[in-house]
Design a protein around this motif. Structure first.
Motif, short mmCIF file in Angstrom:
data_model
loop_
_atom_site.label_atom_id
_atom_site.label_comp_id
_atom_site.label_asym_id
_atom_site.label_seq_id
_atom_site.Cartn_x
_atom_site.Cartn_y
_atom_site.Cartn_z
N GLN A 1 -0.29 -5.28 8.43
CA GLN A 1 -1.27 -5.14 7.35
C GLN A 1 -1.29 -3.74 6.74
OE1 GLN A 1 -5.16 -6.30 8.76
NE2 GLN A 1 -4.39 -8.14 9.77
N THR A 2 -0.63 -2.79 7.40
CA THR A 2 -0.77 -1.39 7.00
C THR A 2 0.58 -0.68 7.00
OG1 THR A 2 -1.36 -0.91 9.31
CG2 THR A 2 -3.17 -1.09 7.73
N ASP A 3 0.63 0.45 6.33
CA ASP A 3 1.85 1.25 6.20
C ASP A 3 2.01 2.19 7.40
OD1 ASP A 3 4.01 2.33 4.21
OD2 ASP A 3 2.94 4.13 4.89
N ARG A 4 3.21 2.70 7.57
CA ARG A 4 3.49 3.65 8.66
C ARG A 4 2.57 4.87 8.59
NH1 ARG A 4 7.52 5.08 12.30
NH2 ARG A 4 8.01 7.29 12.49
N GLY B 1 6.03 -15.02 -5.23
CA GLY B 1 5.45 -15.72 -4.10
C GLY B 1 5.76 -15.08 -2.76
N TRP B 2 6.70 -14.14 -2.74
CA TRP B 2 7.07 -13.46 -1.50
C TRP B 2 6.34 -12.14 -1.29
CZ3 TRP B 2 10.68 -15.22 2.15
CH2 TRP B 2 11.28 -16.44 1.82
N VAL B 3 5.53 -11.74 -2.24
CA VAL B 3 4.76 -10.50 -2.09
C VAL B 3 3.56 -10.77 -1.19
CG1 VAL B 3 3.42 -8.72 -3.27
CG2 VAL B 3 5.48 -9.66 -4.35
N GLY B 4 3.43 -9.99 -0.12
CA GLY B 4 2.36 -10.21 0.85
C GLY B 4 0.99 -9.87 0.31
N VAL B 5 -0.01 -10.52 0.88
CA VAL B 5 -1.39 -10.30 0.41
C VAL B 5 -1.88 -8.89 0.70
CG1 VAL B 5 -2.01 -12.73 0.59
CG2 VAL B 5 -2.31 -11.23 2.58
N TYR B 6 -1.30 -8.24 1.71
CA TYR B 6 -1.78 -6.91 2.08
C TYR B 6 -1.25 -5.80 1.18
CZ TYR B 6 -3.53 -9.27 6.19
OH TYR B 6 -4.22 -10.13 7.03
N GLN B 7 -0.34 -6.16 0.25
CA GLN B 7 0.13 -5.16 -0.71
C GLN B 7 -1.04 -4.55 -1.48
OE1 GLN B 7 2.45 -3.35 -1.54
NE2 GLN B 7 2.41 -2.92 -3.73
N SER B 8 -2.08 -5.35 -1.73
CA SER B 8 -3.20 -4.89 -2.54
C SER B 8 -3.97 -3.76 -1.90
CB SER B 8 -4.14 -6.06 -2.84
OG SER B 8 -4.67 -6.60 -1.64
N ILE B 9 -3.87 -3.62 -0.57
CA ILE B 9 -4.64 -2.56 0.10
C ILE B 9 -3.77 -1.58 0.88
CG2 ILE B 9 -6.79 -3.89 0.24
CD1 ILE B 9 -6.02 -4.58 3.15
N ALA B 10 -2.63 -2.03 1.41
CA ALA B 10 -1.86 -1.17 2.31
C ALA B 10 -1.26 0.04 1.62
CB ALA B 10 -0.75 -1.97 2.99
N TRP B 11 -0.92 -0.09 0.34
CA TRP B 11 -0.33 1.04 -0.39
C TRP B 11 -1.38 2.04 -0.84
CZ3 TRP B 11 -1.90 2.56 -5.18
CH2 TRP B 11 -2.73 1.66 -5.88
N PHE B 12 -2.63 1.59 -0.94
CA PHE B 12 -3.70 2.37 -1.56
C PHE B 12 -3.96 3.65 -0.76
CE2 PHE B 12 -8.44 2.57 -2.68
CZ PHE B 12 -8.19 3.21 -3.88
N TYR B 13 -4.11 4.77 -1.46
CA TYR B 13 -4.20 6.06 -0.75
C TYR B 13 -5.46 6.21 0.09
CZ TYR B 13 -7.32 7.78 -4.46
OH TYR B 13 -8.36 7.97 -5.33
#
Length: 401
Positions: free
Chosen positions: A70-73, A128-140
């Protein structure tokens, strides 16, 4: 010092130089570099091949399993750092009201690697392959949010985005909160932008070192300086009100003063003014400062500018200057918090660490080289500058036991 002082009671270091504060400190004192060839991806087609990677870190071993996808490194590193810092501080979170605990971190670029992966999915597989967590995981602000949720900290939460200077700005905001209703603030920051997309974004500054010699790639304040080495990681810090922490015998040091500024294009740097304002905020004279942890960009123009500011404020060779970040790389949002952690450990142990590798130092400053100095510093000044004009300074004081 008074009851409204901010004391740093816990350190959570995660960097190329170590996976905790003491391991990092041992590396710094030994001049042991964590710089190496990039291994996260093949850098052979890029002009930059070296970086300070946190090589021993495995998110699946260090972060709650459900949070890994759900989150980035960058957030993984911070979650681990926060756990380490809270344990180091020895605080009982159950003793705090959830609204008395706050989180303020610094972030430079957000979830770069996560975002790159999702863009790859978009352009190679379809929307359709973009994950739902993209909306928050990239956010600073993702790191601040995840730390807040995980530890039930519902007080004021925020994020500062001012590149390297943002790490000190986060401490400044933490101090403001502790002067209000907050009793504990998780602060500091991390960065993890060592992926192809992240590296290309960094290259746009034109200040990354292209050397492939580990011991000569990052040489701040050296006549041979040719840019800095990027890195990942940083430090998460636990900040508490001074009087209760000292009464319990806890704390690495006190945040005595803070100031921030901004450089406008075509005008002289405001850094000297920022340093003087930080000292004034701390009620200190330049002679009271025992060591300066420099921003140390590694870029000849910026190094010369910073050296002139230090000489102007403290006098030529008037204060020892050091830049241990040559061992870990420049960490953007995580760099200044790591410098603060290093400075606090130096105050604790009465040591000024050295800046390995520099052989032809710029005149005008007393750059500590070759070996650490046991000079029993009591006050340290940390300087941070950010790409685009940001700058900040924090004065730290030793706690007498």
């Amino acid at each position: 010092m008074n009851g409204k002082d901010m004391v740093i009671t816990g350190l959570g270091v995660v960097a190329a130089t170590g996976m905790d504060a003491e391991e990092h400190w041992e590396s710094v004192l030994a001049g042991k570099s964590g710089i190496g060839r990039i291994s996260h991806f093949d850098p052979s087609s890029y002009p930059v091949a070296l970086a300070g990677e946190v090589g021993e870190f495995s998110a699946r071993e260090r972060v709650p399993r459900q949070l890994v996808p759900q989150t980035d490194r960058w957030t993984h590193l911070a979650l681990y750092g926060a756990e380490s810092a809270l344990a180091d501080a020895g605080v009982d979170l159950a003793a705090f009201d959830e609204y008395e605990m706050a989180v303020v971190t610094s972030s430079s670029s957000g979830g770069t690697e996560f975002g790159q992966h999702e863009m790859e999915q978009l352009y190679t597989q379809g929307p359709g392959w973009v994950g739902v967590y993209q909306s928050i995981a990239w956010f600073y602000a993702a790191t601040t949010g995840q730390i807040s949720i995980r530890h039930g900290m519902r007080g004021p939460c925020g994020v500062i985005s001012a590149e390297q200077a943002g790490g000190l700005d986060a401490l400044g905001q933490a101090r403001r909160l502790l002067r209000g209703q907050s009793r504990l603030v998780v602060t500091g920051g991390t960065d993890a932008s060592l992926c192809p997309y992240g590296l290309v974004a960094q290259l746009s500054s034109g200040m990354l070192s292209r050397s492939e010699q580990v011991d000569r790639a990052y040489l701040p304040f050296d006549s041979d300086a040719a840019g800095y080495v990027p890195g990942e990681g940083g430090a998460i810090l636990i900040a508490e009100r001074g009087e209760p922490a000292r009464a319990e015998g806890r704390g690495y040091g006190v945040v005595l003063g803070y100031a921030a500024g901004f450089d406008l294009p075509g005008r002289p740097t405001s850094l000297a003014r920022t340093v003087r304002r930080a000292l004034a905020d701390a009620r200190l004279d330049p002679d009271d400062v025992d060591v300066v942890y420099a921003d140390a960009m590694g870029d000849p123009r910026h190094d010369q500018e910073e050296a002139e500011v230090i000489a102007e404020v403290f006098g030529p060779r008037g204060v020892p200057v050091t830049a241990p970040k040559v061992l870990s790389g420049r960490l953007y949002g995580g760099g200044a918090p790591l410098d603060v952690a290093t400075a606090l450990l130096g105050l604790r142990d009465g040591v000024v660490p050295h800046t390995p590798g520099v052989t032809r130092p710029l005149p005008g400053i007393d750059l500590v080289r070759e070996a650490p100095r046991e000079s029993a510093p009591r006050v340290a000044l940390v300087i941070a500058r950010g790409y685009g004009g940001f700058n900040a300074a924090v004065a730290l004081g030793r706690i007498d036991r």
